[in-house]
Write an enzyme that holds these catalytic residues in place. Structure first.
Site, PDB file in Angstrom:
ATOM      1  N   LYS A 138      -0.977   7.626  12.711  1.00 57.33           N
ATOM      2  CA  LYS A 138      -0.973   6.206  13.057  1.00 57.33           C
ATOM      3  C   LYS A 138      -1.001   5.997  14.583  1.00 57.33           C
ATOM      4  O   LYS A 138      -0.735   6.931  15.357  1.00 57.33           O
ATOM      5  CB  LYS A 138       0.258   5.543  12.431  1.00 57.33           C
ATOM      6  CG  LYS A 138       0.204   5.482  10.881  1.00 57.33           C
ATOM      7  CD  LYS A 138       1.488   4.873  10.320  1.00 57.33           C
ATOM      8  CE  LYS A 138       1.398   4.650   8.821  1.00 57.33           C
ATOM      9  NZ  LYS A 138       2.676   4.083   8.271  1.00 57.33           N
ATOM     10  N   TYR A 166      -4.770  -1.553   3.434  1.00 58.59           N
ATOM     11  CA  TYR A 166      -3.395  -1.762   2.984  1.00 58.59           C
ATOM     12  C   TYR A 166      -3.272  -2.930   2.004  1.00 58.59           C
ATOM     13  O   TYR A 166      -2.195  -3.496   1.871  1.00 58.59           O
ATOM     14  CB  TYR A 166      -2.481  -1.997   4.189  1.00 58.59           C
ATOM     15  CG  TYR A 166      -1.978  -0.721   4.849  1.00 58.59           C
ATOM     16  CD1 TYR A 166      -1.296   0.246   4.119  1.00 58.59           C
ATOM     17  CD2 TYR A 166      -2.134  -0.502   6.213  1.00 58.59           C
ATOM     18  CE1 TYR A 166      -0.800   1.401   4.718  1.00 58.59           C
ATOM     19  CE2 TYR A 166      -1.644   0.647   6.826  1.00 58.59           C
ATOM     20  CZ  TYR A 166      -0.973   1.590   6.063  1.00 58.59           C
ATOM     21  OH  TYR A 166      -0.472   2.728   6.663  1.00 58.59           O
ATOM     22  N   PHE A 225       6.258  -7.222   5.168  1.00 58.77           N
ATOM     23  CA  PHE A 225       5.811  -6.409   6.301  1.00 58.77           C
ATOM     24  C   PHE A 225       4.287  -6.300   6.394  1.00 58.77           C
ATOM     25  O   PHE A 225       3.771  -5.621   7.283  1.00 58.77           O
ATOM     26  CB  PHE A 225       6.448  -5.014   6.251  1.00 58.77           C
ATOM     27  CG  PHE A 225       6.148  -4.205   5.016  1.00 58.77           C
ATOM     28  CD1 PHE A 225       4.981  -3.450   4.914  1.00 58.77           C
ATOM     29  CD2 PHE A 225       7.043  -4.186   3.939  1.00 58.77           C
ATOM     30  CE1 PHE A 225       4.702  -2.698   3.787  1.00 58.77           C
ATOM     31  CE2 PHE A 225       6.776  -3.432   2.801  1.00 58.77           C
ATOM     32  CZ  PHE A 225       5.593  -2.687   2.731  1.00 58.77           C
ATOM     33  N   ASN A 271       6.291   4.963  11.808  1.00 55.76           N
ATOM     34  CA  ASN A 271       6.703   6.232  11.182  1.00 55.76           C
ATOM     35  C   ASN A 271       5.602   7.287  11.263  1.00 55.76           C
ATOM     36  O   ASN A 271       5.486   8.163  10.424  1.00 55.76           O
ATOM     37  CB  ASN A 271       7.170   5.991   9.747  1.00 55.76           C
ATOM     38  CG  ASN A 271       6.108   5.303   8.909  1.00 55.76           C
ATOM     39  OD1 ASN A 271       4.993   5.063   9.368  1.00 55.76           O
ATOM     40  ND2 ASN A 271       6.442   4.999   7.667  1.00 55.76           N
ATOM     41  N   HIS A 304       0.555   8.093   7.722  1.00 56.14           N
ATOM     42  CA  HIS A 304       0.375   7.618   6.354  1.00 56.14           C
ATOM     43  C   HIS A 304      -0.039   8.819   5.515  1.00 56.14           C
ATOM     44  O   HIS A 304      -0.835   9.647   5.957  1.00 56.14           O
ATOM     45  CB  HIS A 304      -0.741   6.561   6.302  1.00 56.14           C
ATOM     46  CG  HIS A 304      -1.169   6.251   4.889  1.00 56.14           C
ATOM     47  ND1 HIS A 304      -0.535   5.312   4.114  1.00 56.14           N
ATOM     48  CD2 HIS A 304      -2.151   6.788   4.110  1.00 56.14           C
ATOM     49  CE1 HIS A 304      -1.115   5.271   2.919  1.00 56.14           C
ATOM     50  NE2 HIS A 304      -2.097   6.160   2.888  1.00 56.14           N
ATOM     51  N   GLU A 334      -8.447   6.164  -1.245  1.00 51.57           N
ATOM     52  CA  GLU A 334      -8.155   6.208   0.193  1.00 51.57           C
ATOM     53  C   GLU A 334      -9.074   7.193   0.910  1.00 51.57           C
ATOM     54  O   GLU A 334      -9.505   6.939   2.035  1.00 51.57           O
ATOM     55  CB  GLU A 334      -6.678   6.563   0.410  1.00 51.57           C
ATOM     56  CG  GLU A 334      -5.754   5.505  -0.184  1.00 51.57           C
ATOM     57  CD  GLU A 334      -4.326   5.607   0.308  1.00 51.57           C
ATOM     58  OE1 GLU A 334      -3.973   6.604   0.968  1.00 51.57           O
ATOM     59  OE2 GLU A 334      -3.557   4.670   0.027  1.00 51.57           O
TER      60      GLU A 334
HETATM   61  O1  CDP Z   1       3.939   4.818   3.923  1.00 55.89           O
HETATM   62  P1  CDP Z   1       4.794   4.834   2.680  1.00 55.89           P
HETATM   63  O2  CDP Z   1       3.981   5.000   1.427  1.00 55.89           O
HETATM   64  O3  CDP Z   1       5.915   5.817   2.776  1.00 55.89           O
HETATM   65  O4  CDP Z   1       5.535   3.430   2.603  1.00 55.89           O
HETATM   66  P2  CDP Z   1       5.071   2.039   1.955  1.00 55.89           P
HETATM   67  O5  CDP Z   1       6.258   1.456   1.299  1.00 55.89           O
HETATM   68  O6  CDP Z   1       3.842   2.233   1.111  1.00 55.89           O
HETATM   69  O7  CDP Z   1       4.721   1.136   3.206  1.00 55.89           O
HETATM   70  C1  CDP Z   1       3.527   1.324   3.942  1.00 55.89           C
HETATM   71  C2  CDP Z   1       3.872   1.270   5.424  1.00 55.89           C
HETATM   72  O8  CDP Z   1       4.358  -0.036   5.744  1.00 55.89           O
HETATM   73  C3  CDP Z   1       4.991   2.204   5.874  1.00 55.89           C
HETATM   74  O9  CDP Z   1       4.559   3.534   6.112  1.00 55.89           O
HETATM   75  C4  CDP Z   1       5.480   1.516   7.140  1.00 55.89           C
HETATM   76  O10 CDP Z   1       4.632   1.792   8.254  1.00 55.89           O
HETATM   77  C5  CDP Z   1       5.342   0.046   6.770  1.00 55.89           C
HETATM   78  N1  CDP Z   1       6.598  -0.558   6.275  1.00 55.89           N
HETATM   79  C6  CDP Z   1       7.323  -1.404   7.103  1.00 55.89           C
HETATM   80  O11 CDP Z   1       6.914  -1.654   8.228  1.00 55.89           O
HETATM   81  N2  CDP Z   1       8.498  -1.966   6.638  1.00 55.89           N
HETATM   82  C7  CDP Z   1       8.949  -1.688   5.405  1.00 55.89           C
HETATM   83  N3  CDP Z   1      10.088  -2.248   4.996  1.00 55.89           N
HETATM   84  C8  CDP Z   1       8.236  -0.843   4.573  1.00 55.89           C
HETATM   85  C9  CDP Z   1       7.055  -0.278   5.025  1.00 55.89           C
HETATM   86 MG    MG Z   2       2.662   3.801   0.444  1.00 51.52          MG
END
Ligand code: CDP
Ligand code: MG
Length: 139
Positions: free
Chosen positions: A9, A49, A57, A112, A115, A126
């Site tokens: 990212k 996304y 978010f 974080n 992805h 994807e």
């Molecule tokens: O990336 P991952 O699949 O672990 O998490 P997700 O729940 O699918 O969320 C996608 C991305 O959104 C995350 O990797 C974070 O960058 C962001 N995110 C966020 O900013 N705040 C949250 N509460 C949850 C996710």
């Molecule tokens: Mg995810």
């Protein structure tokens, strides 16, 4: 499924962490079969996304992913999607297991660093979002 998608990212690319992250992934046994550096616009980020559309978010995330260059890589190894999620760690770097990519380099739940396709959210979609068949090299 022996392929999955990794995105380094914008936060990680800006901090020059791409090399360290790719070494970590290679050392974990993944083969890079496709890779490119690119800068998504908001429309592309929003489409990538779209599964998160409506979440609190979502708008932040679309702005973030389109805020700078990213590195996208298609990775190959047996059981690639669940295996990569393990190596990457939990979404929140504070909750990610010691030694995982997010634990080592992530700064917040949003920023974080990577992805990784979720095994149950169509990793092939994807991969196809970023790569044509001709852009993947298996041998
Ligand atoms: O990336 P991952 O699949 O672990 O998490 P997700 O729940 O699918 O969320 C996608 C991305 O959104 C995350 O990797 C974070 O960058 C962001 N995110 C966020 O900013 N705040 C949250 N509460 C949850 C996710
Ligand atoms: Mg995810």
């Amino acid at each position: 499924m022996d392929k999955t998608l990794l995105i380094i990212k914008p936060d990680a690319v800006k901090k020059n962490l791409s090399g360290k992250i790719l070494k970590h992934i290679s050392d974990a046994g993944f083969q890079i079969i496709g890779m490119k550096m690119m800068w998504l616009n908001k429309e592309q980020g929003g489409r990538f996304y779209e599964i998160h559309k409506g979440k609190d978010f979502y708008e932040w995330l679309v702005n973030f992913i389109s805020s700078g260059p990213i590195v996208v890589a298609c990775l190959k190894t047996p059981d690639a999607p669940p295996k990569l999620r393990e190596v990457v760690g939990a979404t929140d770097p504070k909750k990610a297991a010691p030694g995982t990519v997010r634990n080592l380099y992530g700064t917040s739940v949003g920023e974080n660093v990577v992805h990784a396709s979720a095994p149950d959210e169509n990793p092939q979609r994807e991969i196809d979002f970023f790569f044509t068949r001709e852009e993947l090299f298996t041998y």
